[in-house]
Design an enzyme around this catalytic site. Structure first.
Site, PDB file in Angstrom:
ATOM      1  N   ARG A  25       0.827  -1.221   0.000  1.00 23.45           N
ATOM      2  CA  ARG A  25       0.000   0.000   0.000  1.00 23.45           C
ATOM      3  C   ARG A  25       0.859   1.268   0.000  1.00 23.45           C
ATOM      4  O   ARG A  25       0.452   2.287  -0.566  1.00 23.45           O
ATOM      5  CB  ARG A  25      -0.933  -0.008   1.211  1.00 23.45           C
ATOM      6  CG  ARG A  25      -2.156  -0.879   0.990  1.00 23.45           C
ATOM      7  CD  ARG A  25      -3.057  -0.863   2.203  1.00 23.45           C
ATOM      8  NE  ARG A  25      -4.377  -1.399   1.889  1.00 23.45           N
ATOM      9  CZ  ARG A  25      -5.288  -1.680   2.805  1.00 23.45           C
ATOM     10  NH1 ARG A  25      -5.028  -1.475   4.089  1.00 23.45           N
ATOM     11  NH2 ARG A  25      -6.464  -2.154   2.444  1.00 23.45           N
ATOM     12  N   LYS A  54     -17.414 -17.839   3.929  1.00 23.87           N
ATOM     13  CA  LYS A  54     -18.856 -17.923   4.147  1.00 23.87           C
ATOM     14  C   LYS A  54     -19.677 -17.262   3.050  1.00 23.87           C
ATOM     15  O   LYS A  54     -19.349 -16.174   2.589  1.00 23.87           O
ATOM     16  CB  LYS A  54     -19.206 -17.244   5.467  1.00 23.87           C
ATOM     17  CG  LYS A  54     -18.783 -18.037   6.677  1.00 23.87           C
ATOM     18  CD  LYS A  54     -19.180 -17.298   7.913  1.00 23.87           C
ATOM     19  CE  LYS A  54     -19.000 -18.154   9.145  1.00 23.87           C
ATOM     20  NZ  LYS A  54     -19.339 -17.381  10.345  1.00 23.87           N
ATOM     21  N   GLY A  68      -7.146  -8.923   0.755  1.00 21.65           N
ATOM     22  CA  GLY A  68      -5.914  -9.359   1.410  1.00 21.65           C
ATOM     23  C   GLY A  68      -5.476 -10.771   1.031  1.00 21.65           C
ATOM     24  O   GLY A  68      -4.336 -10.989   0.620  1.00 21.65           O
ATOM     25  N   GLY A 111     -12.135  -4.331   1.907  1.00 24.49           N
ATOM     26  CA  GLY A 111     -13.550  -4.028   2.103  1.00 24.49           C
ATOM     27  C   GLY A 111     -14.081  -3.070   1.043  1.00 24.49           C
ATOM     28  O   GLY A 111     -15.205  -3.232   0.553  1.00 24.49           O
TER      29      GLY A 111
END
Ligand code: 3PG
Ligand code: MG
Length: 395
Positions: A36, A195, A348, A371
């Site tokens: 980053r 999930k 990630g 996110g």
């Protein structure tokens, strides 16, 4: 709607406050992965070259507001950045206080962790105004934090004399728009992860846009169960079986599909030394745990990826951290690398896989967002971009 871009502004002699996402992993007080920071560097260099007085804001981790905690200090980031820029980077504790020494042209100041300030997360107005007072131009460049409406990403943009998008943010938005708004077809998305529930909105939104939606990891297990197979001890979500059935039927009705693995790699426990066994999905027994897709399934995905015009990748298809369960993810990675499609990867775990299989240079665009990348894929408006559009419309 469009935004003002930093590259189009005259920054000479201006106080330029740049919000970046320098939230990087640390190990023993040093930067463990500087991706980053490297991605943010061209923006800083551009501002310096333009003669700006450069101030940078970022968060690091999730500290308690109002308390200084050494482990969340940006000091390691300041050191890393200083080495990259080959010039000192002044880390400022009291950047919001009267004793803050104004920054000079050519100088770089890194403001200590924005999340040490009370009101950051609540997007507090007073804090936002104090930040805005520091600058002539506010540059939002933190794509990875653009899904947060916080004082340093959103509030400050309301009150700064000028608020614009930095080159990294602009590039991220452009690449994502290229992949999703008007993509070269077939458009293939790979969504891995543990999930269905945490990625349900992404799956729902993408399944309407893409030609093939590839699911992997625990998400695929629930799709396997939805086919009526037993998944043994594997991670899956029984209450979402009907949802998976519905998603797949809808995709097929639109002429696409959500391919379900026909073979898998199982282990008996989650461990680095667990023995791997390739099985047909019809042969899974009660004490099996699915940790990867099998070779037949991987070959089918390779075929799909080979013919893709655009590929969006978020999430590995197996437990690739353990080599014996990494073949599926490796094959997918290699297929993306070899494909001529416009490819974009984010998140990630995905970036860890990209780095493990050394395909960084073979992906068209690597997103710095986790996110934020997901929320964009979900079709959500990123609040930090929204406010830039509003400011541009008023300008
Ligand atoms: C991230 O790493 O996901 C971004 O830097 C945002 O951090 P956050 O999830 O703590 O807001
Ligand atoms: Mg996060």
């Amino acid at each position: 709607m469009s935004v003002i871009k930093m590259a189009d502004l005259d920054l000479a002699g201006k106080r330029v406050l740049i919000r970046q996402d320098l939230n990087v992993p640390l190990k023993k007080g040093v930067v463990a992965d500087g991706t980053r920071i490297h991605a943010s560097l061209p923006t800083i260099e551009m501002a310096l070259k333009a003669g700006a007085k450069v101030m940078i804001m970022s968060h690091l981790g999730r500290p308690t507001e109002g308390e200084y905690e050494h482990q969340y200090s940006l000091a390691p980031v300041a050191n890393y950045l200083s080495a990259l820029l080959d010039q000192p980077v002044r880390l400022e504790q009291n950047w919001l206080e009267p004793e803050f020494i104004p920054v000079e042209a050519g100088e770089v100041v890194l403001c200590e962790n924005v999340r040490f300030n009370i009101g950051e997360k609540a997007n507090d107005d007073t804090l936002s105004r104090r930040m805005a007072k520091l600058c002539d131009v506010f540059v939002m460049d933190a794509f990875g934090t653009a899904h947060r409406a916080q004082a340093s990403t959103h509030g400050v943009a309301k009150y700064a004399p000028v608020a614009c998008a930095g080159p990294l943010l602009a590039a991220e938005l452009e690449a994502l728009a290229k992949a999703l708004d008007n993509p070269a077809r077939p458009l293939v998305a790979i969504v891995g992860g543990s999930k269905v529930s945490t990625k349900l909105t992404v799956l729902e939104s993408l399944s309407k846009k893409v030609d093939q939606l590839i699911v992997g990891g625990g998400i695929a297990n629930t799709f396997i169960a939805a086919e009526g197979h037993q998944v043994g001890n594997s991670l899956y979500e029984e209450d979402l079986i009907d949802t998976c059935k519905k998603l797949r039927a809808e995709a097929q009705a639109r002429g696409g599909d959500i391919p379900v693995p026909v073979d898998v790699v199982c282990g008996k426990h989650f461990a680095e030394n667990a023995e791997a066994e390739v099985k047909k999905v019809t042969d899974i027994v009660a004490d099996d745990m699915i940790f990867d897709i099998g070779p037949k399934s991987a070959a089918a995905l390779t075929e799909i990826l080979k013919n893709a015009g655009t590929i969006v990748w978020n999430g590995p298809v197996g437990v690739f951290e353990f080599n014996q369960f990494g073949e599926g993810t490796k094959e997918v990675a290699m297929a993306i690398a070899e494909s001529d499609a416009f490819s974009i990867a984010g998140g990630g775990d995905t970036l860890a896989a990209v780095s493990k299989y050394k395909i960084c240079d073979d992906i068209s665009y690597i997103s710095t967002g986790g996110g934020a990348f997901l929320e964009f894929l979900e079709g959500k408006k990123l609040p930090a971009v929204d406010i830039l559009e509003q400011r541009a419309a008023q300008a």
